[in-house]
Design a protein around this motif. Structure first.
Motif, PDB file in Angstrom:
ATOM      1  N   ILE A 118      -2.775   1.316   2.739  1.00 29.11           N
ATOM      2  CA  ILE A 118      -2.045   2.091   1.737  1.00 29.11           C
ATOM      3  C   ILE A 118      -3.028   2.855   0.863  1.00 29.11           C
ATOM      4  O   ILE A 118      -4.200   2.471   0.752  1.00 29.11           O
ATOM      5  CB  ILE A 118      -1.148   1.181   0.876  1.00 29.11           C
ATOM      6  CG1 ILE A 118      -1.986   0.116   0.139  1.00 29.11           C
ATOM      7  CG2 ILE A 118      -0.084   0.515   1.753  1.00 29.11           C
ATOM      8  CD1 ILE A 118      -1.184  -0.772  -0.793  1.00 29.11           C
ATOM      9  N   SER A 119      -2.558   3.911   0.234  1.00 32.80           N
ATOM     10  CA  SER A 119      -3.452   4.774  -0.537  1.00 32.80           C
ATOM     11  C   SER A 119      -3.269   4.649  -2.039  1.00 32.80           C
ATOM     12  O   SER A 119      -3.916   5.369  -2.807  1.00 32.80           O
ATOM     13  CB  SER A 119      -3.247   6.236  -0.128  1.00 32.80           C
ATOM     14  OG  SER A 119      -1.888   6.617  -0.309  1.00 32.80           O
ATOM     15  N   ILE A 120      -2.382   3.757  -2.482  1.00 36.41           N
ATOM     16  CA  ILE A 120      -2.246   3.473  -3.905  1.00 36.41           C
ATOM     17  C   ILE A 120      -2.261   1.966  -4.085  1.00 36.41           C
ATOM     18  O   ILE A 120      -2.121   1.209  -3.126  1.00 36.41           O
ATOM     19  CB  ILE A 120      -0.958   4.076  -4.506  1.00 36.41           C
ATOM     20  CG1 ILE A 120       0.293   3.457  -3.862  1.00 36.41           C
ATOM     21  CG2 ILE A 120      -0.945   5.580  -4.349  1.00 36.41           C
ATOM     22  CD1 ILE A 120       1.582   3.923  -4.506  1.00 36.41           C
ATOM     23  N   ALA A 121      -2.437   1.527  -5.317  1.00 36.33           N
ATOM     24  CA  ALA A 121      -2.551   0.095  -5.582  1.00 36.33           C
ATOM     25  C   ALA A 121      -1.255  -0.630  -5.239  1.00 36.33           C
ATOM     26  O   ALA A 121      -0.157  -0.064  -5.320  1.00 36.33           O
ATOM     27  CB  ALA A 121      -2.917  -0.134  -7.046  1.00 36.33           C
ATOM     28  N   GLN A 122      -1.394  -1.874  -4.869  1.00 40.79           N
ATOM     29  CA  GLN A 122      -0.232  -2.694  -4.562  1.00 40.79           C
ATOM     30  C   GLN A 122       0.666  -2.822  -5.795  1.00 40.79           C
ATOM     31  O   GLN A 122       0.216  -2.754  -6.922  1.00 40.79           O
ATOM     32  CB  GLN A 122      -0.686  -4.081  -4.099  1.00 40.79           C
ATOM     33  CG  GLN A 122      -1.458  -4.056  -2.799  1.00 40.79           C
ATOM     34  CD  GLN A 122      -1.892  -5.444  -2.363  1.00 40.79           C
ATOM     35  OE1 GLN A 122      -1.077  -6.335  -2.221  1.00 40.79           O
ATOM     36  NE2 GLN A 122      -3.181  -5.621  -2.159  1.00 40.79           N
ATOM     37  N   GLY A 123       1.951  -3.029  -5.555  1.00 39.36           N
ATOM     38  CA  GLY A 123       2.917  -3.153  -6.632  1.00 39.36           C
ATOM     39  C   GLY A 123       3.975  -2.074  -6.603  1.00 39.36           C
ATOM     40  O   GLY A 123       5.031  -2.216  -7.221  1.00 39.36           O
ATOM     41  N   ASP A 124       3.722  -0.982  -5.874  1.00 39.39           N
ATOM     42  CA  ASP A 124       4.720   0.063  -5.715  1.00 39.39           C
ATOM     43  C   ASP A 124       5.931  -0.513  -4.978  1.00 39.39           C
ATOM     44  O   ASP A 124       5.781  -1.145  -3.924  1.00 39.39           O
ATOM     45  CB  ASP A 124       4.127   1.225  -4.925  1.00 39.39           C
ATOM     46  CG  ASP A 124       5.150   2.303  -4.651  1.00 39.39           C
ATOM     47  OD1 ASP A 124       5.279   3.202  -5.493  1.00 39.39           O
ATOM     48  OD2 ASP A 124       5.823   2.238  -3.604  1.00 39.39           O
ATOM     49  N   PRO A 125       7.158  -0.333  -5.518  1.00 40.28           N
ATOM     50  CA  PRO A 125       8.333  -0.962  -4.892  1.00 40.28           C
ATOM     51  C   PRO A 125       8.527  -0.594  -3.428  1.00 40.28           C
ATOM     52  O   PRO A 125       8.882  -1.447  -2.605  1.00 40.28           O
ATOM     53  CB  PRO A 125       9.492  -0.453  -5.762  1.00 40.28           C
ATOM     54  CG  PRO A 125       8.873  -0.182  -7.095  1.00 40.28           C
ATOM     55  CD  PRO A 125       7.501   0.345  -6.785  1.00 40.28           C
ATOM     56  N   PHE A 126       8.316   0.669  -3.075  1.00 36.41           N
ATOM     57  CA  PHE A 126       8.493   1.077  -1.687  1.00 36.41           C
ATOM     58  C   PHE A 126       7.491   0.386  -0.774  1.00 36.41           C
ATOM     59  O   PHE A 126       7.834  -0.070   0.324  1.00 36.41           O
ATOM     60  CB  PHE A 126       8.351   2.601  -1.561  1.00 36.41           C
ATOM     61  CG  PHE A 126       8.458   3.092  -0.144  1.00 36.41           C
ATOM     62  CD1 PHE A 126       9.695   3.282   0.444  1.00 36.41           C
ATOM     63  CD2 PHE A 126       7.320   3.343   0.610  1.00 36.41           C
ATOM     64  CE1 PHE A 126       9.799   3.725   1.757  1.00 36.41           C
ATOM     65  CE2 PHE A 126       7.410   3.790   1.927  1.00 36.41           C
ATOM     66  CZ  PHE A 126       8.657   3.977   2.496  1.00 36.41           C
TER      67      PHE A 126
END
Length: 336
Positions: free
Chosen positions: A47-55
């Protein structure tokens, strides 16, 4: 194309990268696992953003489901800078991950460059429209516009001010499908209802989402739908603070506050991720693009929300859903 690393160097790098950036689970039991024709021991999602994004949480749930069923280790790897994309993908391939999932456009483009170097590894592109003719690359898309259309119908039948709003994370094709569907649903149900659509410009900033939401509420919107990933949590928070209704996205977000988030436009990425990974492990993998929508059985809303609707709104939802299934309503996928 960057040359393949020497094996010893790659394995050392892979170990370091996994230790520093990843989260893993290994709960599957080989004795109870489904037959793993590919012989894989690991499935990874980059993934390209930090973990925790709902999707992304929903997407990784599909990887974990795959791991539990097939007895393989699962890892989620953060590549937070573009300079890391190639490195992380290669590290996972060298470490033996199969399948390797990459989420969104930039990672997808890099994975397609690397995939020819690892012909026995299956690469699965998630939630974008980047495709390849390579035999070991599959793209999976869950079309959101149909769920958003029904959300627009519900909003138009529920608003008391005749003003609703849609707020997206960014002006991107996948996000705009939500917008196109919602705007069309509102117009279909009641052309007199005004719908203002705006972009936050950042998928990861709930504060910006909250600020923009309060602006549209100040102009009279009493229902706000978001398609804004983590920033969408700020949209919901602002609705809660201002006493108006919100429509969630991707998953059932009534768990945040059922009185505020009275409807959610579902996007079953968990099931799509699981099915694509299953095909990589059971030998049925096919290249190209797999599209999930109402005709493939994707759920568009949660029954908990439906049951709380007034009877006349339930009837409107039922009629629209049937017309979508039989082709009488063709939901637009592009913003006009």
């Amino acid at each position: 194309m960057r040359k393949t690393w020497k094996k010893a160097v790659a394995l050392i790098a892979a170990a370091a990268l996994l230790a520093g950036c990843g989260q893993s689970s290994d709960e599957g039991s080989s004795s109870a696992a489904a037959e793993n024709a590919a012989g894989s021991e690991m499935a990874a999602m980059i993934i390209s953003i930090a973990q925790g994004d709902p999707f992304l949480v929903l997407a990784y749930d599909g990887v974990e489901q795959l791991g539990e069923e097939y007895g393989v280790e699962t890892k989620i790897i953060e590549a937070l800078d573009k300079s890391e994309y190639s490195e992380q993908i290669r590290a996972m391939a060298e470490a033996g991950a199969n399948p390797i999932y990459v989420v969104w456009d930039d990672l997808a483009a890099e994975a397609i460059k690397i995939a020819p170097d690892f012909p026995d590894t299956k690469f699965i592109v998630v939630d974008c429209y980047v495709t390849s003719e390579l035999e070991n690359v599959k793209t999976i898309v869950v079309e959101p516009q149909e769920a958003a259309f029904i959300a627009g119908v519900v909003a138009a039948n529920t608003t008391e001010t005749n003003k609703v709003s849609w707020i997206g994370s960014a002006d991107q094709p996948v996000i705009n499908k939500f917008r196109a569907g919602f705007e069309a649903g509102v117009s279909y149900a009641d052309p007199s209802v005004e719908c203002e659509s705006l972009y936050i410009g950042d998928a990861n900033d709930p504060n910006k989402g909250s600020e923009l939401t309060k602006q549209v509420i100040g102009k009279g919107a009493d229902i706000v739908m978001h398609s804004a990933n983590k920033a969408g949590l700020g949209v919901i928070r602002a609705c809660e603070e201002e006493g108006v209704k919100a429509i969630g996205a991707d998953e059932w977000q009534g768990s945040i506050n059922e009185d505020v988030v009275f409807w959610s436009a579902l996007k079953d990425i968990t099931g799509a991720v699981y099915q694509a990974g299953k095909s990589a492990l059971d030998g049925s993998f096919t290249a190209g693009m797999d599209v999930y929508n109402i005709k493939s059985g994707s759920r568009l809303y949660d029954e908990r929300d439906y049951e709380k609707l007034p009877d006349e709104v339930k009837k409107a939802v039922d009629e629209v859903e049937e017309k979508m299934r039989n082709g009488e309503i063709e939901v637009p996928s592009d913003v006009e």
